[in-house]
Design a protein around this motif. Structure first.
Motif, PDB file in Angstrom:
ATOM      1  N   LEU A   1      -2.789  24.135 -18.386  1.00 26.40           N
ATOM      2  CA  LEU A   1      -3.650  24.808 -17.429  1.00 26.40           C
ATOM      3  C   LEU A   1      -4.064  23.854 -16.314  1.00 26.40           C
ATOM      4  CD1 LEU A   1      -5.996  26.792 -19.856  1.00 26.40           C
ATOM      5  CD2 LEU A   1      -4.090  27.699 -18.499  1.00 26.40           C
ATOM      6  N   GLY A   2      -4.268  24.410 -15.129  1.00 28.17           N
ATOM      7  CA  GLY A   2      -4.792  23.629 -14.018  1.00 28.17           C
ATOM      8  C   GLY A   2      -3.708  23.012 -13.152  1.00 28.17           C
ATOM      9  N   THR A   3      -4.093  22.699 -11.920  1.00 27.14           N
ATOM     10  CA  THR A   3      -3.167  22.080 -10.977  1.00 27.14           C
ATOM     11  C   THR A   3      -3.370  20.567 -10.946  1.00 27.14           C
ATOM     12  OG1 THR A   3      -4.707  22.333  -9.127  1.00 27.14           O
ATOM     13  CG2 THR A   3      -3.147  24.124  -9.506  1.00 27.14           C
ATOM     14  N   ILE A   4      -2.297  19.864 -10.634  1.00 24.27           N
ATOM     15  CA  ILE A   4      -2.352  18.420 -10.422  1.00 24.27           C
ATOM     16  C   ILE A   4      -1.561  18.095  -9.163  1.00 24.27           C
ATOM     17  CG2 ILE A   4      -2.562  17.898 -12.882  1.00 24.27           C
ATOM     18  CD1 ILE A   4       0.393  17.067 -12.815  1.00 24.27           C
ATOM     19  N   GLY A   5      -1.701  16.877  -8.682  1.00 22.69           N
ATOM     20  CA  GLY A   5      -0.914  16.452  -7.537  1.00 22.69           C
ATOM     21  C   GLY A   5       0.506  16.115  -7.951  1.00 22.69           C
TER      22      GLY A   5
ATOM     23  N   ASP B   1       1.361  28.838   1.088  1.00 26.92           N
ATOM     24  CA  ASP B   1      -0.084  28.838   0.877  1.00 26.92           C
ATOM     25  C   ASP B   1      -0.780  29.574   2.014  1.00 26.92           C
ATOM     26  OD1 ASP B   1      -2.543  28.273  -0.174  1.00 26.92           O
ATOM     27  OD2 ASP B   1      -2.306  26.101  -0.136  1.00 26.92           O
ATOM     28  N   GLN B   2      -1.894  30.212   1.678  1.00 25.13           N
ATOM     29  CA  GLN B   2      -2.721  30.857   2.702  1.00 25.13           C
ATOM     30  C   GLN B   2      -4.147  30.319   2.714  1.00 25.13           C
ATOM     31  OE1 GLN B   2      -1.578  35.158   1.653  1.00 25.13           O
ATOM     32  NE2 GLN B   2      -1.599  35.192   3.895  1.00 25.13           N
ATOM     33  N   SER B   3      -4.421  29.317   1.904  1.00 23.18           N
ATOM     34  CA  SER B   3      -5.761  28.731   1.879  1.00 23.18           C
ATOM     35  C   SER B   3      -5.852  27.566   2.853  1.00 23.18           C
ATOM     36  CB  SER B   3      -6.105  28.251   0.464  1.00 23.18           C
ATOM     37  OG  SER B   3      -5.237  27.211   0.067  1.00 23.18           O
ATOM     38  N   ASN B   4      -7.055  27.353   3.376  1.00 21.73           N
ATOM     39  CA  ASN B   4      -7.331  26.251   4.297  1.00 21.73           C
ATOM     40  C   ASN B   4      -6.414  26.246   5.520  1.00 21.73           C
ATOM     41  OD1 ASN B   4      -9.550  25.136   2.947  1.00 21.73           O
ATOM     42  ND2 ASN B   4      -8.227  23.984   1.563  1.00 21.73           N
ATOM     43  N   ILE B   5      -6.100  27.438   6.005  1.00 20.80           N
ATOM     44  CA  ILE B   5      -5.405  27.581   7.282  1.00 20.80           C
ATOM     45  C   ILE B   5      -6.147  28.628   8.099  1.00 20.80           C
ATOM     46  CG2 ILE B   5      -3.147  26.931   6.374  1.00 20.80           C
ATOM     47  CD1 ILE B   5      -2.393  29.891   6.353  1.00 20.80           C
TER      48      ILE B   5
ATOM     49  N   VAL C   1      -8.876  11.870  -5.297  1.00 23.75           N
ATOM     50  CA  VAL C   1      -9.728  11.485  -4.171  1.00 23.75           C
ATOM     51  C   VAL C   1      -9.695  12.548  -3.077  1.00 23.75           C
ATOM     52  CG1 VAL C   1     -10.065   9.774  -2.335  1.00 23.75           C
ATOM     53  CG2 VAL C   1      -9.415   9.032  -4.635  1.00 23.75           C
ATOM     54  N   MET C   2      -8.504  13.048  -2.781  1.00 27.54           N
ATOM     55  CA  MET C   2      -8.332  13.986  -1.678  1.00 27.54           C
ATOM     56  C   MET C   2      -8.904  15.365  -1.992  1.00 27.54           C
ATOM     57  SD  MET C   2      -4.451  12.704  -0.996  1.00 27.54           S
ATOM     58  CE  MET C   2      -3.886  14.067  -0.011  1.00 27.54           C
ATOM     59  N   GLY C   3      -8.874  15.746  -3.268  1.00 30.07           N
ATOM     60  CA  GLY C   3      -9.334  17.073  -3.646  1.00 30.07           C
ATOM     61  C   GLY C   3      -8.298  18.133  -3.320  1.00 30.07           C
ATOM     62  N   GLU C   4      -8.602  19.376  -3.699  1.00 32.73           N
ATOM     63  CA  GLU C   4      -7.644  20.459  -3.498  1.00 32.73           C
ATOM     64  C   GLU C   4      -8.284  21.725  -2.932  1.00 32.73           C
ATOM     65  OE1 GLU C   4      -4.378  20.827  -6.272  1.00 32.73           O
ATOM     66  OE2 GLU C   4      -5.398  19.477  -7.641  1.00 32.73           O
ATOM     67  N   THR C   5      -9.562  21.644  -2.531  1.00 36.11           N
ATOM     68  CA  THR C   5     -10.201  22.858  -2.021  1.00 36.11           C
ATOM     69  C   THR C   5     -10.917  22.604  -0.696  1.00 36.11           C
ATOM     70  OG1 THR C   5     -12.103  22.392  -3.476  1.00 36.11           O
ATOM     71  CG2 THR C   5     -10.449  23.942  -4.290  1.00 36.11           C
TER      72      THR C   5
ATOM     73  N   ASP D   1       0.838  -1.200   0.000  1.00 31.62           N
ATOM     74  CA  ASP D   1       0.000   0.000   0.000  1.00 31.62           C
ATOM     75  C   ASP D   1       0.875   1.253   0.000  1.00 31.62           C
ATOM     76  OD1 ASP D   1      -2.118  -1.705   0.160  1.00 31.62           O
ATOM     77  OD2 ASP D   1      -2.772  -1.099   2.166  1.00 31.62           O
ATOM     78  N   VAL D   2       0.414   2.262  -0.715  1.00 35.96           N
ATOM     79  CA  VAL D   2       1.102   3.556  -0.733  1.00 35.96           C
ATOM     80  C   VAL D   2       0.185   4.579  -0.073  1.00 35.96           C
ATOM     81  CG1 VAL D   2       2.100   5.382  -2.150  1.00 35.96           C
ATOM     82  CG2 VAL D   2       2.394   2.985  -2.817  1.00 35.96           C
ATOM     83  N   VAL D   3       0.631   5.123   1.040  1.00 37.30           N
ATOM     84  CA  VAL D   3      -0.144   6.103   1.797  1.00 37.30           C
ATOM     85  C   VAL D   3       0.254   7.501   1.324  1.00 37.30           C
ATOM     86  CG1 VAL D   3      -0.736   6.981   4.084  1.00 37.30           C
ATOM     87  CG2 VAL D   3      -0.213   4.540   3.773  1.00 37.30           C
ATOM     88  N   CYS D   4      -0.709   8.218   0.770  1.00 37.74           N
ATOM     89  CA  CYS D   4      -0.462   9.565   0.258  1.00 37.74           C
ATOM     90  C   CYS D   4      -1.047  10.582   1.234  1.00 37.74           C
ATOM     91  CB  CYS D   4      -1.083   9.731  -1.124  1.00 37.74           C
ATOM     92  SG  CYS D   4      -0.419   8.585  -2.364  1.00 37.74           S
ATOM     93  N   VAL D   5      -0.227  11.527   1.642  1.00 36.76           N
ATOM     94  CA  VAL D   5      -0.612  12.493   2.671  1.00 36.76           C
ATOM     95  C   VAL D   5      -0.436  13.905   2.121  1.00 36.76           C
ATOM     96  CG1 VAL D   5      -0.219  13.270   5.041  1.00 36.76           C
ATOM     97  CG2 VAL D   5       0.211  10.877   4.425  1.00 36.76           C
ATOM     98  N   ALA D   6      -1.439  14.746   2.325  1.00 37.58           N
ATOM     99  CA  ALA D   6      -1.374  16.123   1.842  1.00 37.58           C
ATOM    100  C   ALA D   6      -0.289  16.901   2.581  1.00 37.58           C
ATOM    101  CB  ALA D   6      -2.725  16.810   2.021  1.00 37.58           C
ATOM    102  N   GLN D   7       0.472  17.651   1.817  1.00 32.68           N
ATOM    103  CA  GLN D   7       1.553  18.462   2.389  1.00 32.68           C
ATOM    104  C   GLN D   7       1.056  19.376   3.486  1.00 32.68           C
ATOM    105  OE1 GLN D   7       1.376  22.014   0.982  1.00 32.68           O
ATOM    106  NE2 GLN D   7       2.485  22.571   2.849  1.00 32.68           N
TER     107      GLN D   7
END
Length: 221
Positions: free
Chosen positions: A136-140, A83-87, A183-187, A7-13
């Motif tokens: 265009l656009g962001t990716i992981g 980043d200043q979002s979601n804090i 799956v995790m999303g970005e917003t 399994d590979v566990v992916c964690v948001a920075q």
């Protein structure tokens, strides 16, 4: 959820940075003359620009609304990943979140803890949002890795018609990060962790820093 071998566990920075105390109050930042001038040219907060400069080795491009730099980790992108979002922005005013000091070390620590708790052979990827030139656009993207092969070097092998492969270097780490980000999303999704299952354990343990293209190979400098 039970973790299994491979399994590979992916964690948001963002959650890693918060856990490591990388949240900075802008009120505590004193911008230099360089930061003030760069902020004027980019229409940005001079305090935020100072943090960007502190985290960077080079300003690659700048224009109103855009500040592209080379982070001290070698990553090239907007605002040094700050980043200043979601804090939370408390009574003390605005804050900013910096990248982990050493994302590969963070991934190794997470892997050790998760393996100790699960008894499984795991991979760990710390993901962040990334923009690509001419797209265009962001990716992981993977900024920290442990327990996986980050680059699958197929050079010297052959394609299905027997032709020797000259340049094929598959970026497995970013592929994992991109899958997880879907799956995790970005917003506003509030899903900081995703697990990729069904993979065989990697025999190779490589850091995400191996993905960074050497400066001498930069064709656009």
């Amino acid at each position: 959820m039970r973790l299994g071998d491979g399994d590979v566990v992916c964690v948001a920075q963002k959650v890693v940075s918060k856990a490591e105390g990388r949240l900075i109050a802008l009120a505590e930042v004193t911008p230099s003359a360089e930061a003030v001038e760069l902020a004027r040219r980019t229409d940005k907060d001079p305090r935020l620009v100072q943090l960007v400069l502190d985290e960077s080795t080079e300003v690659v491009r700048s224009k109103p609304g855009v500040l592209i730099v080379r982070h001290r980790l070698g990553l090239v992108g907007a605002n040094a990943g700050i980043d200043q979002s979601n804090i939370e922005h408390g009574d003390g005013g605005e804050q900013a979140l910096l990248l982990p000091r050493d994302p590969d070390a963070s991934a190794r620590r997470l892997r050790e803890a998760l393996q100790a708790g699960s008894g499984a052979r795991l991979g760990v990827v710390i993901t962040d949002s990334s923009n690509r030139p001419w797209r265009l656009g962001t990716i992981g993207a993977a900024i920290g890795c442990a327990g996986i092969r980050v680059l699958d070097d197929r050079r010297g092998g052959h394609d299905i018609y027997g032709r020797e492969l000259q340049v094929t270097l598959i970026n497995r780490a970013d592929a994992y990060a991109t899958m997880a980000t879907l799956v995790m999303g970005e917003t506003t999704e509030r899903i900081p962790v995703a697990v990729i299952q069904g993979l065989a354990p990697d025999a190779v343990d490589e850091p995400a820093s191996r993905i960074i293209r050497p400066l001498e190979e930069d064709l656009f400098k």
